[in-house]
Motif scaffolding. Structure first.
Motif, PDB file in Angstrom:
ATOM      1  N   ARG A  16       4.191   4.737  -6.888  1.00 14.94           N
ATOM      2  CA  ARG A  16       4.723   4.059  -6.164  1.00 14.94           C
ATOM      3  C   ARG A  16       5.271   5.233  -4.637  1.00 14.94           C
ATOM      4  O   ARG A  16       5.591   4.795  -3.715  1.00 14.94           O
ATOM      5  N   ASN A  17       5.818   5.934  -5.761  1.00 15.81           N
ATOM      6  CA  ASN A  17       7.133   6.737  -4.390  1.00 15.81           C
ATOM      7  C   ASN A  17       6.208   7.236  -3.893  1.00 15.81           C
ATOM      8  O   ASN A  17       6.255   7.871  -2.526  1.00 15.81           O
ATOM      9  N   LEU A  19       3.240   6.010  -1.626  1.00 13.58           N
ATOM     10  CA  LEU A  19       3.511   5.365  -1.072  1.00 13.58           C
ATOM     11  C   LEU A  19       4.117   4.730  -0.003  1.00 13.58           C
ATOM     12  O   LEU A  19       2.559   5.023   0.785  1.00 13.58           O
ATOM     13  N   LEU A  20       5.169   4.748   0.035  1.00 16.95           N
ATOM     14  CA  LEU A  20       5.115   4.733   1.650  1.00 16.95           C
ATOM     15  C   LEU A  20       5.456   6.482   2.018  1.00 16.95           C
ATOM     16  O   LEU A  20       4.942   6.403   3.595  1.00 16.95           O
ATOM     17  N   ALA A  23       1.867   6.199   3.469  1.00 17.41           N
ATOM     18  CA  ALA A  23       1.819   5.466   4.535  1.00 17.41           C
ATOM     19  C   ALA A  23       2.295   5.624   5.969  1.00 17.41           C
ATOM     20  O   ALA A  23       1.147   5.499   7.282  1.00 17.41           O
ATOM     21  N   LEU A  24       3.078   6.128   5.665  1.00 20.76           N
ATOM     22  CA  LEU A  24       3.183   6.805   6.952  1.00 20.76           C
ATOM     23  C   LEU A  24       2.626   8.157   7.455  1.00 20.76           C
ATOM     24  O   LEU A  24       2.230   8.257   9.049  1.00 20.76           O
ATOM     25  N   TYR A 162      -3.536   0.828   4.549  1.00 21.20           N
ATOM     26  CA  TYR A 162      -2.764   0.321   4.533  1.00 21.20           C
ATOM     27  C   TYR A 162      -2.009  -0.789   5.235  1.00 21.20           C
ATOM     28  O   TYR A 162      -0.974  -0.886   5.139  1.00 21.20           O
TER      29      TYR A 162
ATOM     30  N   ARG B  45     -10.788   1.263  16.874  1.00 22.17           N
ATOM     31  CA  ARG B  45      -9.128   1.770  16.001  1.00 22.17           C
ATOM     32  C   ARG B  45      -9.200   3.032  15.734  1.00 22.17           C
ATOM     33  O   ARG B  45      -7.917   3.054  15.366  1.00 22.17           O
ATOM     34  N   SER B  69       4.143   0.338   9.976  1.00 25.55           N
ATOM     35  CA  SER B  69       5.345   1.445   8.456  1.00 25.55           C
ATOM     36  C   SER B  69       6.456   0.638   8.363  1.00 25.55           C
ATOM     37  O   SER B  69       6.536   0.743   7.706  1.00 25.55           O
ATOM     38  N   ALA B  72       5.474  -1.757   5.618  1.00 24.90           N
ATOM     39  CA  ALA B  72       5.185  -1.355   5.156  1.00 24.90           C
ATOM     40  C   ALA B  72       6.816  -0.799   3.835  1.00 24.90           C
ATOM     41  O   ALA B  72       6.329  -0.826   2.859  1.00 24.90           O
ATOM     42  N   SER B  73       8.156  -0.069   4.820  1.00 27.73           N
ATOM     43  CA  SER B  73       8.382   0.284   3.496  1.00 27.73           C
ATOM     44  C   SER B  73       9.961  -0.945   2.928  1.00 27.73           C
ATOM     45  O   SER B  73       9.553  -0.915   1.873  1.00 27.73           O
ATOM     46  N   GLN B  76       7.539  -1.799   0.111  1.00 29.54           N
ATOM     47  CA  GLN B  76       7.901  -0.567  -1.198  1.00 29.54           C
ATOM     48  C   GLN B  76       9.379  -1.016  -1.252  1.00 29.54           C
ATOM     49  O   GLN B  76       9.424  -0.562  -2.910  1.00 29.54           O
ATOM     50  N   GLU B  80      12.061  -1.541  -4.747  1.00 31.61           N
ATOM     51  CA  GLU B  80      12.734  -0.686  -5.090  1.00 31.61           C
ATOM     52  C   GLU B  80      13.794  -0.453  -3.616  1.00 31.61           C
ATOM     53  O   GLU B  80      14.094  -0.101  -2.626  1.00 31.61           O
TER      54      GLU B  80
END
Lengths: 234, 327
Positions: A16-17, A19-20, A23-24, A162, B45, B69, B72-73, B76, B80
């Protein structure tokens, strides 16, 4: 059972770490995001032929309220405060047409081979507005029906970039239409466990920073939940 | 029999008349906007938007990238809540604010016009920018919170509420414009020599201090200004709040909306600074003689007033007719 590859070259799951940052990265790498981000709660229908072959996937996507709002804007053409199927139809047709460019975000592998998907006709999809939720429902045929007794079938629904987040519904993530072969049971693989993640971390640690997945695979596929069919050996 | 036929004939005839215009109404050309689509055609796109090809489109796309984004955060953070994603979310919110404020929007136009007409001090311009950014953030938070927690209503209700506030905001902006026009015709305040009566710089050879013109400053006015503009909540803020709510991360949504406000504040302050300094420049150029300055003051007030009135009026009118389209 984990989706594994005998060659060992394939990554099992992305932690998961990653993932962000990914995505960025996707956001930076592909600046043209001319659509709102959407979340989808989905239910996948495994459709069997009478002789037990999988002929395609029925996809049911329930959209998040944010996307539904944006999507339905101005579609209440008769101003009755409700969105009928006919009122949403123009949007549905447009979406289905565009989804084809993305292979409907569906991926089916048979013995690790990517399978070709057929086209959804413009009227092959329905969008329904019910109980304040917008749901899209359509059937994606496989070019060749697959026999689950003859090999491992893995179906995944995900957006590699994503920007649409696909999640299986908690309640009834999948169902079956038609007759699966005797002794064969569909199974939805769980989201990666801590153990899986550690494996992937270890795997990635052996690779350089420039490592990218094999060409027929993308990062997204690695952490998409897999729907498989397990058949008892007879 | 004959009567029956005549009746049928009349009925058919009438039906035709009724049906003719109906046929047009029944099939209105439904235009599906780009933002309504789940995905655009792939070619579209993937085509990057170059800054020079269309700065506004470029900003819009950047803004949407930020929003994507942020979602998405948030997702996430579900696993956590206090990890790196939380910080990323705040940074993204800030970035969204910066780009949002740089994009097309009436708010900036109104602030610039107002500052150009009435203000000549940077710090006040910055204060107005600050107030309007904060009001905008609060408006979004209040709407969404009230709808979700107090009314417990459907999310679509937020859109209705936002639409009403939007109309009110436009009407207030129109009123601001009228006020500006009124100040243009108001007899000039007798202040020219009150403050600087024995100031040697107040001679005819020098321009009057621009400060001398900014007599209608008051905190109340600055607040009404900020209120009028900020009342129309930012769509991005509402979307983030709505996205955060079902994840049980509403507080994170609220924080990110304040981060957005900070970003908006930064950009709007820059715009305000530019405005104020261009006015300084204009005043210096108009320099010699109080008459030129007064004339400039009048035309700025009158011009800006008319502009803001029409802007507010047109937006208000449009917002009543159609579904308010937040942008």
């Amino acid at each position: 059972m984990k989706p594994s590859d005998s060659s060992g070259e394939r990554v099992r799951r992305m932690p998961r770490n990653y993932l962000l940052p990914m995505a960025l990265l996707a956001a930076l790498a592909a600046p043209a995001r001319a659509h709102p981000h959407a979340w989808v709660e989905m239910n996948t229908d495994l459709v069997f032929t009478p002789d037990g072959l999988i002929k395609g996937l029925g996809l049911i996507w329930v959209f998040d309220d944010g996307y539904a709002q944006a999507a339905l804007d101005g579609l209440d053409t008769n101003k009755d405060g409700d969105y009928s199927e006919a009122e949403i139809a123009p949007l549905t047709a447009e979406n289905i047409k565009n989804l084809k460019d993305y292979n409907y975000f569906a991926l089916v592998r048979f013995n690790n081979e990517k399978q070709l998907l057929g086209e959804v006709p413009p009227d092959g999809a329905k969008q329904i507005w019910k109980n304040g939720k917008l749901a899209l429902r359509f059937f994606v045929p496989l070019k060749t029906p697959l026999d689950p007794r003859k090999g491992e079938i893995v179906a995944k629904v995900y957006d590699p970039d994503y920007f649409i987040a696909f999640d299986y519904a908690q309640k009834e993530p999948f169902h079956i239409t038609g007759a699966p072969p005797r002794g064969c049971k569909p199974e939805l693989k769980p989201v990666p466990t801590e153990e899986d993640l550690q494996q992937t971390r270890d795997f990635l640690a052996t690779k350089g920073k420039d490592w990218t997945p094999p060409p027929d695979q993308d990062f997204g596929e690695m952490f998409a939940q897999a729907l498989t069919i397990a058949c008892a050996k007879s | 029999m004959n009567i029956l036929r005549i009746l049928i004939a009349i009925f058919v005839f009438a039906a035709c008349f009724v049906a003719m215009p109906r046929a047009d109404q029944l099939a209105p050309p439904v235009k599906i906007e780009k933002r309504q689509l789940l995905v655009p055609p792939k070619a579209e796109r993937d085509a990057p938007v170059a800054f020079f090809a269309g700065p506004m489109e470029w900003l819009r796309v950047k803004q949407q990238g930020f929003y994507g984004s942020m979602s998405a955060s948030l997702r996430q953070m579900k696993t956590e809540p206090f990890g790196a994603a939380a910080w990323t979310l705040m940074l993204l919110g800030f970035g969204y604010g910066v780009f949002h404020a740089a994009g097309p929007g009436h708010g900036k136009a109104v602030i610039s016009a107002w500052l150009l007409a009435t203000e000549s001090e940077l710090k006040r311009g910055v204060l107005i920018s600050f107030l309007s950014s904060i009001v905008q953030a609060l408006a979004a938070i209040v709407i969404v919170t009230v709808v979700l927690y107090v009314i417990g209503g459907a999310v679509t209700a937020t859109r209705a509420a936002a639409g009403i506030l939007e109309s009110v905001s436009f009407a207030l902006i129109g009123a601001l414009g009228l006020y500006l026009v009124w100040t243009a015709f108001r007899p000039a305040p007798k202040h020219d020599h009150d403050h600087h009566a024995h100031d040697e710089h107040c001679g005819h050879a020098h321009a009057p201090e621009p400060k001398a013109l900014s007599q209608d400053w008051s905190l109340a006015k600055a607040c009404s200004m900020a209120f009028a503009i900020g009342l129309r909540p930012c769509t991005g803020a509402i979307l983030v709040l709505l996205a955060a709510y079902p994840l049980g991360l509403y507080w994170a949504g609220v924080l990110s909306v304040f981060a957005m406000a900070a970003g908006t504040f930064l950009t709007v302050s820059l715009i305000a600074a530019l405005t104020v300094y261009s006015k300084h420049l204009a005043l210096r150029l108009a320099g010699s003689g109080g008459r030129a300055v007064r004339w400039l003051d009048f035309s700025l007030r009158f011009g800006a007033g008319i502009l803001v009135t029409f802007l507010g009026g047109a937006l208000f009118w449009a917002s009543l007719g159609t579904n308010p389209v937040p942008g």
